[in-house]
Write a protein that holds these residues in place. Structure first.
Motif, PDB file in Angstrom:
ATOM      1  N   ARG A  67      38.846  38.573  46.288  1.00 28.27           N
ATOM      2  CA  ARG A  67      39.859  38.716  45.244  1.00 28.27           C
ATOM      3  C   ARG A  67      39.359  39.142  43.913  1.00 28.27           C
ATOM      4  NH1 ARG A  67      42.274  33.005  46.457  1.00 28.27           N
ATOM      5  NH2 ARG A  67      40.398  32.889  47.585  1.00 28.27           N
ATOM      6  N   LEU A  68      38.135  38.307  43.621  1.00 28.12           N
ATOM      7  CA  LEU A  68      37.546  38.556  42.309  1.00 28.12           C
ATOM      8  C   LEU A  68      36.926  40.049  42.110  1.00 28.12           C
ATOM      9  CD1 LEU A  68      35.730  35.104  41.960  1.00 28.12           C
ATOM     10  CD2 LEU A  68      37.828  35.863  40.719  1.00 28.12           C
ATOM     11  N   CYS A  69      36.507  40.510  43.182  1.00 32.00           N
ATOM     12  CA  CYS A  69      35.794  42.110  42.963  1.00 32.00           C
ATOM     13  C   CYS A  69      37.139  42.961  42.792  1.00 32.00           C
ATOM     14  CB  CYS A  69      35.147  42.242  44.313  1.00 32.00           C
ATOM     15  SG  CYS A  69      33.675  41.409  44.486  1.00 32.00           S
ATOM     16  N   GLY A  70      38.144  42.709  43.270  1.00 31.64           N
ATOM     17  CA  GLY A  70      39.208  43.584  43.242  1.00 31.64           C
ATOM     18  C   GLY A  70      39.932  43.424  41.823  1.00 31.64           C
ATOM     19  N   LEU A  71      39.914  42.060  41.175  1.00 34.82           N
ATOM     20  CA  LEU A  71      40.351  41.846  40.012  1.00 34.82           C
ATOM     21  C   LEU A  71      39.471  42.525  38.948  1.00 34.82           C
ATOM     22  CD1 LEU A  71      41.847  38.355  40.125  1.00 34.82           C
ATOM     23  CD2 LEU A  71      43.104  40.473  39.755  1.00 34.82           C
ATOM     24  N   LEU A  72      38.074  42.436  39.314  1.00 29.48           N
ATOM     25  CA  LEU A  72      37.125  43.298  38.459  1.00 29.48           C
ATOM     26  C   LEU A  72      37.501  44.542  38.317  1.00 29.48           C
ATOM     27  CD1 LEU A  72      34.680  43.169  36.560  1.00 29.48           C
ATOM     28  CD2 LEU A  72      33.294  43.243  38.634  1.00 29.48           C
ATOM     29  N   LEU A  73      37.585  45.272  39.327  1.00 26.45           N
ATOM     30  CA  LEU A  73      37.813  46.670  39.273  1.00 26.45           C
ATOM     31  C   LEU A  73      39.160  46.864  38.565  1.00 26.45           C
ATOM     32  CD1 LEU A  73      37.269  49.388  40.338  1.00 26.45           C
ATOM     33  CD2 LEU A  73      38.320  49.177  42.454  1.00 26.45           C
ATOM     34  N   GLY A  74      40.246  46.146  38.793  1.00 27.98           N
ATOM     35  CA  GLY A  74      41.509  46.302  38.080  1.00 27.98           C
ATOM     36  C   GLY A  74      41.448  46.290  36.672  1.00 27.98           C
ATOM     37  N   TRP A  75      40.360  45.387  36.130  1.00 30.60           N
ATOM     38  CA  TRP A  75      40.116  44.875  34.894  1.00 30.60           C
ATOM     39  C   TRP A  75      39.470  46.329  34.278  1.00 30.60           C
ATOM     40  CZ3 TRP A  75      40.768  41.160  30.969  1.00 30.60           C
ATOM     41  CH2 TRP A  75      41.773  39.889  31.461  1.00 30.60           C
ATOM     42  N   LEU A  76      38.356  46.785  35.018  1.00 30.79           N
ATOM     43  CA  LEU A  76      37.456  47.903  34.457  1.00 30.79           C
ATOM     44  C   LEU A  76      38.593  49.232  34.272  1.00 30.79           C
ATOM     45  CD1 LEU A  76      34.194  47.185  36.400  1.00 30.79           C
ATOM     46  CD2 LEU A  76      34.781  46.759  34.065  1.00 30.79           C
ATOM     47  N   VAL A  77      39.462  49.403  35.460  1.00 32.81           N
ATOM     48  CA  VAL A  77      40.272  50.607  35.121  1.00 32.81           C
ATOM     49  C   VAL A  77      41.177  50.430  34.041  1.00 32.81           C
ATOM     50  CG1 VAL A  77      42.091  51.888  36.298  1.00 32.81           C
ATOM     51  CG2 VAL A  77      39.791  51.186  37.844  1.00 32.81           C
ATOM     52  N   SER A  78      41.675  49.208  33.866  1.00 36.56           N
ATOM     53  CA  SER A  78      42.620  48.881  32.702  1.00 36.56           C
ATOM     54  C   SER A  78      42.016  48.999  31.326  1.00 36.56           C
ATOM     55  CB  SER A  78      43.307  47.559  32.929  1.00 36.56           C
ATOM     56  OG  SER A  78      44.019  47.399  34.193  1.00 36.56           O
ATOM     57  N   ALA A  79      40.764  48.527  31.293  1.00 40.24           N
ATOM     58  CA  ALA A  79      40.004  48.769  30.025  1.00 40.24           C
ATOM     59  C   ALA A  79      39.705  50.138  29.678  1.00 40.24           C
ATOM     60  CB  ALA A  79      38.572  48.010  30.143  1.00 40.24           C
ATOM     61  N   GLN A  80      39.246  50.863  30.758  1.00 46.75           N
ATOM     62  CA  GLN A  80      39.183  52.383  30.543  1.00 46.75           C
ATOM     63  C   GLN A  80      40.312  53.057  30.066  1.00 46.75           C
ATOM     64  OE1 GLN A  80      38.123  54.278  34.102  1.00 46.75           O
ATOM     65  NE2 GLN A  80      37.416  56.201  32.933  1.00 46.75           N
ATOM     66  N   PHE A  81      41.725  52.657  30.675  1.00 52.33           N
ATOM     67  CA  PHE A  81      42.738  53.380  30.228  1.00 52.33           C
ATOM     68  C   PHE A  81      43.109  52.811  28.847  1.00 52.33           C
ATOM     69  CE2 PHE A  81      43.293  54.653  34.340  1.00 52.33           C
ATOM     70  CZ  PHE A  81      43.978  56.021  34.465  1.00 52.33           C
ATOM     71  N   ALA A  82      42.720  51.674  28.526  1.00 51.51           N
ATOM     72  CA  ALA A  82      43.354  50.895  27.177  1.00 51.51           C
ATOM     73  C   ALA A  82      42.452  51.770  25.957  1.00 51.51           C
ATOM     74  CB  ALA A  82      43.143  49.527  27.253  1.00 51.51           C
ATOM     75  N   ILE A  83      41.189  51.968  26.491  1.00 49.15           N
ATOM     76  CA  ILE A  83      40.549  52.730  25.350  1.00 49.15           C
ATOM     77  C   ILE A  83      40.830  54.300  25.274  1.00 49.15           C
ATOM     78  CG2 ILE A  83      37.953  53.299  25.046  1.00 49.15           C
ATOM     79  CD1 ILE A  83      37.110  51.022  26.395  1.00 49.15           C
ATOM     80  N   PHE A  84      40.997  54.819  26.393  1.00 53.23           N
ATOM     81  CA  PHE A  84      41.493  56.298  26.172  1.00 53.23           C
ATOM     82  C   PHE A  84      42.801  56.503  25.558  1.00 53.23           C
ATOM     83  CE2 PHE A  84      39.058  57.365  30.633  1.00 53.23           C
ATOM     84  CZ  PHE A  84      37.967  57.351  29.928  1.00 53.23           C
ATOM     85  N   LEU A  85      43.730  55.562  25.882  1.00 56.72           N
ATOM     86  CA  LEU A  85      45.086  55.574  25.139  1.00 56.72           C
ATOM     87  C   LEU A  85      45.209  54.832  23.880  1.00 56.72           C
ATOM     88  CD1 LEU A  85      46.982  55.536  28.668  1.00 56.72           C
ATOM     89  CD2 LEU A  85      46.473  57.698  27.251  1.00 56.72           C
ATOM     90  N   LEU A  86      44.145  54.474  23.357  1.00 63.56           N
ATOM     91  CA  LEU A  86      44.014  53.464  22.174  1.00 63.56           C
ATOM     92  C   LEU A  86      44.850  54.015  20.990  1.00 63.56           C
ATOM     93  CD1 LEU A  86      42.630  50.968  20.715  1.00 63.56           C
ATOM     94  CD2 LEU A  86      41.004  52.884  19.855  1.00 63.56           C
ATOM     95  N   HIS A  87      44.603  55.094  20.546  1.00 60.67           N
ATOM     96  CA  HIS A  87      45.437  55.807  19.650  1.00 60.67           C
ATOM     97  C   HIS A  87      46.930  56.047  19.593  1.00 60.67           C
ATOM     98  CE1 HIS A  87      41.976  56.106  16.671  1.00 60.67           C
ATOM     99  NE2 HIS A  87      41.450  56.471  17.977  1.00 60.67           N
TER     100      HIS A  87
END
Length: 128
Positions: A67-87
């Motif tokens: 569960r924690l590894c899955g959540l970590l992956l989800g958080w990393l992907v979400s952070a990546q999209f949050a940074i890409f779509l920041l502006h």
């Protein structure tokens, strides 16, 4: 007129994508243009992830490490999209508050220009 900040419940609504009432219009612009606007955006992104992560850890069956590894992956992907779509994301929030497209970036550019001009003036005073 002082900028009116939303309470915790309204901020949570705003963080998960809700629109704030008109009286918070100036605060939305401040939120998108203050020096910490990137950190604020990432914090707004983390809130919905936290709201989803806690039930997953508590109620989804299976080994905790999976569960924690899955959540970590989800958080990393979400952070990546949050940074890409920041502006775009921040500009969308500002547009929904009633400002024209690109207004937040123009305000940030003007503030950066003022900082550069003050630095240039200090440099000129010292070295010229």
């Amino acid at each position: 007129m002082a900028v009116q900040r939303p309470g915790p419940a309204r901020w949570v609504w705003y963080a998960v994508g809700g629109r704030l009432p008109e009286r918070y219009r100036e605060w939305v612009l401040y939120d998108a243009t203050c020096p910490t606007w990137v950190a604020r955006h990432l914090l707004r992104t983390a809130l919905p992830l936290t709201l989803v992560s806690v039930p997953i850890v508590l109620f989804v069956p299976g080994p905790l490490w999976v569960r924690l590894c899955g959540l970590l992956l989800g958080w990393l992907v979400s952070a990546q999209f949050a940074i890409f779509l920041l502006h775009d994301s921040v500009d969308h929030r500002v547009r929904r508050a009633g400002y024209p497209p690109g207004h937040a970036q123009a305000v940030r550019d003007a503030a950066a220009r003022a900082v550069r001009e003050r630095a240039r003036a200090r440099y000129d005073d010292r070295y010229r």
